[in-house]
Design a protein around this motif. Structure first.
Motif, PDB file in Angstrom:
ATOM      1  N   ALA A   1      -1.666  21.872   9.448  1.00 35.83           N
ATOM      2  CA  ALA A   1      -0.667  22.756   9.922  1.00 35.83           C
ATOM      3  C   ALA A   1      -0.517  22.711  11.405  1.00 35.83           C
ATOM      4  O   ALA A   1       0.443  22.757  11.971  1.00 35.83           O
ATOM      5  CB  ALA A   1      -1.153  24.340   9.607  1.00 35.83           C
ATOM      6  N   MET A   2      -1.597  22.433  12.043  1.00 40.61           N
ATOM      7  CA  MET A   2      -1.741  22.586  13.430  1.00 40.61           C
ATOM      8  C   MET A   2      -0.895  21.400  14.098  1.00 40.61           C
ATOM      9  O   MET A   2       0.093  21.582  14.959  1.00 40.61           O
ATOM     10  CB  MET A   2      -3.219  22.435  14.016  1.00 40.61           C
ATOM     11  N   SER A   3      -1.374  20.325  13.607  1.00 40.60           N
ATOM     12  CA  SER A   3      -0.441  19.170  14.334  1.00 40.60           C
ATOM     13  C   SER A   3       1.168  19.112  14.014  1.00 40.60           C
ATOM     14  O   SER A   3       1.959  18.986  14.786  1.00 40.60           O
ATOM     15  CB  SER A   3      -0.943  17.771  13.723  1.00 40.60           C
ATOM     16  N   ASN A   4       1.466  19.509  12.925  1.00 43.43           N
ATOM     17  CA  ASN A   4       2.949  19.422  12.556  1.00 43.43           C
ATOM     18  C   ASN A   4       3.773  20.825  13.081  1.00 43.43           C
ATOM     19  O   ASN A   4       4.720  20.844  13.303  1.00 43.43           O
ATOM     20  CB  ASN A   4       3.092  19.640  10.925  1.00 43.43           C
ATOM     21  N   ALA A   5       2.918  21.899  13.429  1.00 43.15           N
ATOM     22  CA  ALA A   5       3.758  23.009  14.079  1.00 43.15           C
ATOM     23  C   ALA A   5       4.003  22.557  15.650  1.00 43.15           C
ATOM     24  O   ALA A   5       4.997  22.737  15.963  1.00 43.15           O
ATOM     25  CB  ALA A   5       2.794  24.241  14.051  1.00 43.15           C
TER      26      ALA A   5
ATOM     27  N   GLY B   1      -0.154  14.117   9.281  1.00 46.36           N
ATOM     28  CA  GLY B   1       0.858  13.729  10.231  1.00 46.36           C
ATOM     29  C   GLY B   1       1.495  12.555   9.413  1.00 46.36           C
ATOM     30  O   GLY B   1       2.531  12.313   9.654  1.00 46.36           O
ATOM     31  N   ILE B   2       0.593  11.540   8.709  1.00 44.80           N
ATOM     32  CA  ILE B   2       1.314  10.440   7.995  1.00 44.80           C
ATOM     33  C   ILE B   2       2.346  11.096   7.017  1.00 44.80           C
ATOM     34  O   ILE B   2       3.624  10.671   6.714  1.00 44.80           O
ATOM     35  CB  ILE B   2       0.399   9.649   7.128  1.00 44.80           C
ATOM     36  N   LEU B   3       1.874  12.094   6.157  1.00 44.06           N
ATOM     37  CA  LEU B   3       2.782  12.623   5.233  1.00 44.06           C
ATOM     38  C   LEU B   3       4.144  13.315   5.988  1.00 44.06           C
ATOM     39  O   LEU B   3       5.340  13.256   5.589  1.00 44.06           O
ATOM     40  CB  LEU B   3       2.023  14.060   4.538  1.00 44.06           C
TER      41      LEU B   3
END
Length: 451
Positions: free
Chosen positions: A129-133, A80-82
């Motif tokens: 992957a999950m959070s950014n999708a 998330g930070i990235l």
């Protein structure tokens, strides 16, 4: 030269219909989350086979579950930070490629130590992957249908988890446990290369001052010939977060209480989810049924969320989202408690697991949607990913703690009644958050009127 217009990117998306281009992004995000779901629950159905092949006990396999979940937590929080710094698209492509490679490598693990390391590394990719999708999809979706669309994306996790159970029931008896890791690695590997077609979030591009022509190109794919490179693209940020880092936003006075409530809610739901998906195949087998029966029953739990998730999303868009999700948690808790009374009959047990999963998985699947709507653009990926990351501690408690609870020799009635308690706590925490937000809005309204 045409006159320069000032266009708010969020208003632009909200005012347009959901286009074919956004449907393409939806398909990509759904497949990413589905691959994530498959890989996340892949170990549960394999426990009996690994115990047999490696000659180990449930307790000796516990580090494998724990390592995977720690990796998920690290990946979620770091990803998330990235993403808030470098972009949702880049982090998505790297994270999907990462978990596909290490999932494939898991097929060649020769023991607990190797599998523990590989599942830790796989978990890092899965978490990012999950959070950014979810974040990317929320930033491409009009406000009026956001809960339904993002909930449906998160239901990809349910599809992947369900597919994992049924693939295990079919593949493992015929081709061995290694075959499930081949599928869990090759599918996302192919997806990671196709993902180069994914665009970056236009809201992120505006916040990071990307060139106007790149933003215009993306917006014109949503609605052809609607903007030009001469237009100025903006996004409105709350004054409390302007100039702050993503982490300082989610821990700021405005968002801190809601952040804590989101963490508690998803943490409690994860305790239940990972207990069921990690240990249900073993529990069912110990109750006198077959390993295939256990894998199929485990798969019914997330499958129920396919129906409920879309329904809860509808109620979130139309009514109070906090009440809609809290009601789903409470109903899920009731049926979780009832599962322990259903082991006398496979049909009754299957029905109880399905209905419990319908409510509980729906509530879980709605939480990233709620979090994405709660945080502003500058902290959205971090807010969603840290909620998912902290909740993985609940995953560890559900997976590793499940072996301890089952080792106490309690009756299944008592085990599942105890398992229902976290669902009640989740609903209470969510209602606290909703009440706090309502009080904040009322206070802001009074201050505005006084001014």
């Amino acid at each position: 030269m045409s006159e320069q217009r000032q266009i708010d990117v969020q208003n632009f998306i909200d005012e347009k219909s959901f286009s074919g281009y956004q449907i393409l992004i939806f398909i990509f995000c759904f497949l990413i989350v589905a691959a994530d779901g498959l890989d996340t629950v892949i170990l549960g159905p394999l426990v009996p086979a690994l115990m047999h092949d490696w000659g180990v006990t449930r307790m000796e396999l516990a580090p494998v579950f724990t390592a995977a979940l720690i990796g998920l937590a690290i990946g979620s929080m770091g990803g998330g930070i990235l993403a808030d710094k470098f972009g949702r698209r880049k982090v998505l492509i790297v994270s999907v490629f990462m978990f596909s490679i290490f999932s494939l490598a898991s097929a060649f693990a020769g023991g607990v130590v190797e599998m523990t390391l590989l599942r830790f590394l796989t978990g890092i990719g899965l978490g990012a992957a999950m959070s950014n999708a979810v974040t990317l999809m929320s930033e491409y979706t009009p406000q009026r249908i956001r809960s339904r669309i993002v909930n449906t994306v998160f239901m990809g996790f349910v599809v992947g988890a369900w597919a994992g159970g049924y693939l295990a029931a079919w593949l493992v008896p015929h081709f061995g446990w290694h075959s499930l890791f081949y599928v869990g690695g090759l599918v996302p590997l192919a997806l990671s290369f196709a993902m180069f077609l994914l665009p970056e979030s236009p809201r992120f591009m505006v916040v990071q001052n990307w060139p106007q022509k790149k933003i215009a190109r993306v917006l014109n794919k949503i609605s052809p010939n609607s903007v030009t490179v001469n237009d100025k693209f903006t996004i409105v940020l709350p004054p409390q977060v302007d100039g702050k880092s993503a982490l300082s936003v989610i821990f700021s006075e405005k968002y801190l209480f809601g952040t804590i409530c989101l963490w508690i809610t998803l943490f409690m739901g994860m305790v239940i989810f990972y207990f069921v998906t990690s240990w249900m195949p073993v529990i069912v087998k110990d109750a006198g049924f077959t390993l295939a029966d256990g894998a199929k029953i485990m798969a019914l739990y997330p499958l129920g969320g396919l129906i409920g998730g879309i329904v809860v999303g509808y109620f979130m868009d139309k009514f109070n989202p906090h009440k809609a999700i809290a009601a789903s948690y409470l109903l899920g808790a009731i049926f979780i408690g009832a599962i322990g009374f259903g082991f006398h009959d496979l049909t009754v047990l299957s029905s109880l697991v399905f209905v419990a999963g319908m409510f509980m998985s729906s509530a879980q699947g709605s939480m990233p949607t709620l979090a994405a709507a709660f945080y502003p653009t500058v902290g959205r990926a971090t807010g969603v990913s840290w909620m998912l990351g902290i909740s993985r501690l609940g995953s560890i408690l559900g997976a590793a703690g499940g072996s301890l609870v089952l080792g106490l020799g309690l009756s299944l009635n008592v085990v599942f009644i105890l398992l229902a308690i976290p669902g009640v706590i989740a609903a209470i925490a969510l209602m606290f958050k909703g009440g706090h937000m309502h009080r904040q809005q009322e206070l802001l309204k009074q201050q505005t009127q006084a001014a």
